[in-house]
Design a protein around this motif. Structure first.
Motif, PDB file in Angstrom:
ATOM      1  N   VAL A  79       1.055  -1.097   0.009  1.00 49.27           N
ATOM      2  CA  VAL A  79       0.101  -0.456   0.202  1.00 49.27           C
ATOM      3  C   VAL A  79       1.148   1.435   0.215  1.00 49.27           C
ATOM      4  O   VAL A  79       1.642   1.683   1.419  1.00 49.27           O
ATOM      5  N   VAL A  80       0.939   2.173  -1.425  1.00 54.77           N
ATOM      6  CA  VAL A  80       2.258   3.313  -0.742  1.00 54.77           C
ATOM      7  C   VAL A  80       1.351   4.371  -1.120  1.00 54.77           C
ATOM      8  O   VAL A  80       1.935   5.245  -0.202  1.00 54.77           O
ATOM      9  N   SER A  81      -0.298   4.301  -1.438  1.00 55.49           N
ATOM     10  CA  SER A  81      -0.330   6.050  -1.063  1.00 55.49           C
ATOM     11  C   SER A  81      -0.886   6.001   0.131  1.00 55.49           C
ATOM     12  O   SER A  81      -1.867   6.631   1.137  1.00 55.49           O
ATOM     13  N   GLY A  82      -1.706   4.626   0.354  1.00 54.31           N
ATOM     14  CA  GLY A  82      -2.982   5.092   2.198  1.00 54.31           C
ATOM     15  C   GLY A  82      -4.235   4.961   1.468  1.00 54.31           C
ATOM     16  O   GLY A  82      -5.031   4.431   2.128  1.00 54.31           O
ATOM     17  N   ARG A  83      -4.639   4.791   0.385  1.00 56.47           N
ATOM     18  CA  ARG A  83      -5.851   4.205  -0.521  1.00 56.47           C
ATOM     19  C   ARG A  83      -6.262   2.826  -0.904  1.00 56.47           C
ATOM     20  O   ARG A  83      -5.222   2.735  -1.750  1.00 56.47           O
ATOM     21  N   VAL A  84      -6.161   1.889  -0.698  1.00 53.33           N
ATOM     22  CA  VAL A  84      -6.870   0.566  -1.548  1.00 53.33           C
ATOM     23  C   VAL A  84      -8.885   0.789  -2.233  1.00 53.33           C
ATOM     24  O   VAL A  84      -9.278   1.176  -1.433  1.00 53.33           O
ATOM     25  N   PHE A  85      -8.516  -0.357  -3.400  1.00 50.73           N
ATOM     26  CA  PHE A  85      -9.668   0.240  -4.270  1.00 50.73           C
ATOM     27  C   PHE A  85      -9.878  -1.286  -4.107  1.00 50.73           C
ATOM     28  O   PHE A  85      -8.979  -2.471  -3.656  1.00 50.73           O
ATOM     29  N   ILE A  86     -11.204  -1.530  -3.565  1.00 54.07           N
ATOM     30  CA  ILE A  86     -11.453  -3.050  -3.948  1.00 54.07           C
ATOM     31  C   ILE A  86     -12.725  -3.143  -4.650  1.00 54.07           C
ATOM     32  O   ILE A  86     -13.691  -2.180  -4.214  1.00 54.07           O
ATOM     33  N   GLY A  94      -6.067   0.832 -16.187  1.00 55.07           N
ATOM     34  CA  GLY A  94      -5.237   0.901 -17.744  1.00 55.07           C
ATOM     35  C   GLY A  94      -6.395   1.492 -18.442  1.00 55.07           C
ATOM     36  O   GLY A  94      -8.313   1.940 -18.239  1.00 55.07           O
ATOM     37  N   GLY A  95      -6.208   1.179 -19.918  1.00 54.96           N
ATOM     38  CA  GLY A  95      -6.427   1.748 -20.858  1.00 54.96           C
ATOM     39  C   GLY A  95      -7.303   3.153 -20.871  1.00 54.96           C
ATOM     40  O   GLY A  95      -8.122   4.203 -21.298  1.00 54.96           O
ATOM     41  N   GLY A  96      -5.946   4.345 -20.236  1.00 61.00           N
ATOM     42  CA  GLY A  96      -6.371   5.032 -19.395  1.00 61.00           C
ATOM     43  C   GLY A  96      -7.241   5.760 -18.294  1.00 61.00           C
ATOM     44  O   GLY A  96      -7.316   6.626 -18.685  1.00 61.00           O
ATOM     45  N   LEU A  97      -8.138   4.196 -17.845  1.00 63.09           N
ATOM     46  CA  LEU A  97      -8.617   5.239 -16.861  1.00 63.09           C
ATOM     47  C   LEU A  97      -8.583   4.501 -15.104  1.00 63.09           C
ATOM     48  O   LEU A  97      -7.581   3.653 -15.419  1.00 63.09           O
ATOM     49  N   GLU A  98      -9.207   4.804 -14.466  1.00 59.83           N
ATOM     50  CA  GLU A  98      -8.308   4.321 -13.021  1.00 59.83           C
ATOM     51  C   GLU A  98      -9.691   4.343 -12.119  1.00 59.83           C
ATOM     52  O   GLU A  98     -10.976   4.769 -12.509  1.00 59.83           O
ATOM     53  N   PRO A  99      -9.548   3.317 -11.610  1.00 62.66           N
ATOM     54  CA  PRO A  99     -11.422   2.893 -11.135  1.00 62.66           C
ATOM     55  C   PRO A  99     -11.847   4.337  -9.835  1.00 62.66           C
ATOM     56  O   PRO A  99     -10.852   5.153  -9.938  1.00 62.66           O
ATOM     57  N   ASP A 100     -13.317   4.659  -9.460  1.00 63.12           N
ATOM     58  CA  ASP A 100     -13.739   5.780  -9.719  1.00 63.12           C
ATOM     59  C   ASP A 100     -14.687   5.150  -8.612  1.00 63.12           C
ATOM     60  O   ASP A 100     -15.380   5.735  -7.819  1.00 63.12           O
ATOM     61  N   ALA A 101     -14.767   3.977  -8.177  1.00 64.25           N
ATOM     62  CA  ALA A 101     -16.326   3.967  -7.110  1.00 64.25           C
ATOM     63  C   ALA A 101     -18.066   4.502  -7.274  1.00 64.25           C
ATOM     64  O   ALA A 101     -18.395   4.022  -6.616  1.00 64.25           O
ATOM     65  N   ALA A 102     -17.804   4.702  -8.683  1.00 68.19           N
ATOM     66  CA  ALA A 102     -18.962   5.326  -8.636  1.00 68.19           C
ATOM     67  C   ALA A 102     -20.504   4.153  -8.756  1.00 68.19           C
ATOM     68  O   ALA A 102     -21.615   4.180  -8.068  1.00 68.19           O
ATOM     69  N   CYS A 103     -19.515   2.932  -9.678  1.00 69.13           N
ATOM     70  CA  CYS A 103     -20.846   2.283  -9.994  1.00 69.13           C
ATOM     71  C   CYS A 103     -21.212   0.770  -8.995  1.00 69.13           C
ATOM     72  O   CYS A 103     -21.354   0.657  -8.504  1.00 69.13           O
ATOM     73  N   SER A 104     -19.680   0.729  -8.896  1.00 71.89           N
ATOM     74  CA  SER A 104     -18.940  -0.949  -8.085  1.00 71.89           C
ATOM     75  C   SER A 104     -17.979  -0.539  -8.060  1.00 71.89           C
ATOM     76  O   SER A 104     -17.081   0.433  -7.597  1.00 71.89           O
ATOM     77  N   GLY A 105     -17.695  -0.981  -5.830  1.00 69.65           N
ATOM     78  CA  GLY A 105     -16.601  -1.081  -5.716  1.00 69.65           C
ATOM     79  C   GLY A 105     -15.570  -0.216  -4.674  1.00 69.65           C
ATOM     80  O   GLY A 105     -17.577   0.621  -4.427  1.00 69.65           O
ATOM     81  N   LEU A 106     -15.251   0.306  -3.726  1.00 67.28           N
ATOM     82  CA  LEU A 106     -15.378   0.832  -2.902  1.00 67.28           C
ATOM     83  C   LEU A 106     -13.251   1.076  -2.832  1.00 67.28           C
ATOM     84  O   LEU A 106     -12.700   0.095  -2.435  1.00 67.28           O
ATOM     85  N   PHE A 107     -13.001   2.819  -2.225  1.00 69.20           N
ATOM     86  CA  PHE A 107     -12.055   2.370  -1.256  1.00 69.20           C
ATOM     87  C   PHE A 107     -11.990   2.748  -0.160  1.00 69.20           C
ATOM     88  O   PHE A 107     -12.655   3.307   0.982  1.00 69.20           O
ATOM     89  N   MET A 108     -10.719   2.651   0.256  1.00 66.17           N
ATOM     90  CA  MET A 108     -10.415   1.969   1.866  1.00 66.17           C
ATOM     91  C   MET A 108      -9.433   2.876   1.924  1.00 66.17           C
ATOM     92  O   MET A 108      -8.598   2.382   1.671  1.00 66.17           O
ATOM     93  N   ASP A 109      -9.434   3.280   3.216  1.00 63.33           N
ATOM     94  CA  ASP A 109      -8.018   4.506   4.330  1.00 63.33           C
ATOM     95  C   ASP A 109      -6.914   2.847   4.895  1.00 63.33           C
ATOM     96  O   ASP A 109      -8.151   3.155   5.637  1.00 63.33           O
ATOM     97  N   LEU A 110      -5.801   2.981   4.135  1.00 64.49           N
ATOM     98  CA  LEU A 110      -4.927   2.379   5.085  1.00 64.49           C
ATOM     99  C   LEU A 110      -3.860   2.527   5.501  1.00 64.49           C
ATOM    100  O   LEU A 110      -3.550   3.567   4.331  1.00 64.49           O
ATOM    101  N   PRO A 111      -3.496   3.242   6.168  1.00 57.64           N
ATOM    102  CA  PRO A 111      -1.633   3.862   6.834  1.00 57.64           C
ATOM    103  C   PRO A 111      -0.508   2.987   4.562  1.00 57.64           C
ATOM    104  O   PRO A 111      -0.801   1.306   5.104  1.00 57.64           O
ATOM    105  N   PRO A 112       0.458   3.168   4.626  1.00 53.73           N
ATOM    106  CA  PRO A 112       0.751   3.362   3.731  1.00 53.73           C
ATOM    107  C   PRO A 112       1.827   2.034   4.821  1.00 53.73           C
ATOM    108  O   PRO A 112       2.126   2.268   5.286  1.00 53.73           O
ATOM    109  N   GLY A 113       2.090   1.042   3.769  1.00 46.59           N
ATOM    110  CA  GLY A 113       2.549  -0.505   4.422  1.00 46.59           C
ATOM    111  C   GLY A 113       2.279  -1.282   3.659  1.00 46.59           C
ATOM    112  O   GLY A 113       2.185  -1.841   2.814  1.00 46.59           O
ATOM    113  N   GLY A 114       3.119  -2.839   4.230  1.00 45.89           N
ATOM    114  CA  GLY A 114       2.978  -4.135   3.643  1.00 45.89           C
ATOM    115  C   GLY A 114       1.514  -4.421   5.037  1.00 45.89           C
ATOM    116  O   GLY A 114       1.594  -3.898   5.571  1.00 45.89           O
ATOM    117  N   TYR A 115       1.261  -5.418   3.334  1.00 47.06           N
ATOM    118  CA  TYR A 115      -0.302  -5.747   4.049  1.00 47.06           C
ATOM    119  C   TYR A 115      -0.482  -7.079   4.087  1.00 47.06           C
ATOM    120  O   TYR A 115      -0.386  -7.805   2.475  1.00 47.06           O
TER     121      TYR A 115
END
Length: 146
Positions: A79-86, A94-115
């Protein structure tokens, strides 16, 4: 960590977990770069993403818990930035796009580091737990399935 629950939909029979900052180098790659098993495995082993192959498309109820007994899979993630997409595999960077969680999925905040992500699937119900770990890489010989 308080439990988190949501529903996501996949047309690729895949759950992905990643820090978008860790996959930013894939932004201009093909949108389905990860559908090649060797590319998926390389990203998982580098700790850039956790792809969990589900065996079927559709809706899944997902919960993030503080711990998880009897996991079916364990994957290390950086976890590099502390923001994880699930969310669904088709939402991976990819394809010029990043996840936005508008339709499905969730962003979760975690302290940067290994998990270490523990995963368990019971039918259409998936449980995950994120445990801090000094390790952030994997050495899988095959794709991760739950």
């Amino acid at each position: 960590m308080a439990p988190v629950a949501f529903t996501f939909f996949t047309d690729t029979a895949t759950l992905c977990v990643f820090d978008p900052a860790g996959l930013r180098h894939k932004l201009d790659d093909d949108c389905d770069w990860w559908s090649l098993p060797c590319a998926e495995l390389a990203a998982v082993n580098a700790g850039q993403a956790a792809f969990f192959n589900l065996g079927g498309d559709g809706a899944y109820a997902l919960e993030v818990l503080a711990g998880l007994a009897d996991p079916q899979a364990s994957v290390h993630l950086a976890v590099v930035s502390g923001r994880v997409f699930i969310g669904a595999g088709e939402d991976v960077t990819g394809g010029g796009l990043e996840p936005d969680a508008a339709c499905s999925g969730l962003f979760m905040d975690l302290p940067p580091g290994g998990y270490r992500i523990l995963a368990r699937r019971d039918g259409a119900r998936i449980s995950l737990a994120f445990l801090p770990d000094a390790r952030s890489r994997n050495a899988f010989a095959g794709l991760v399935r739950i």
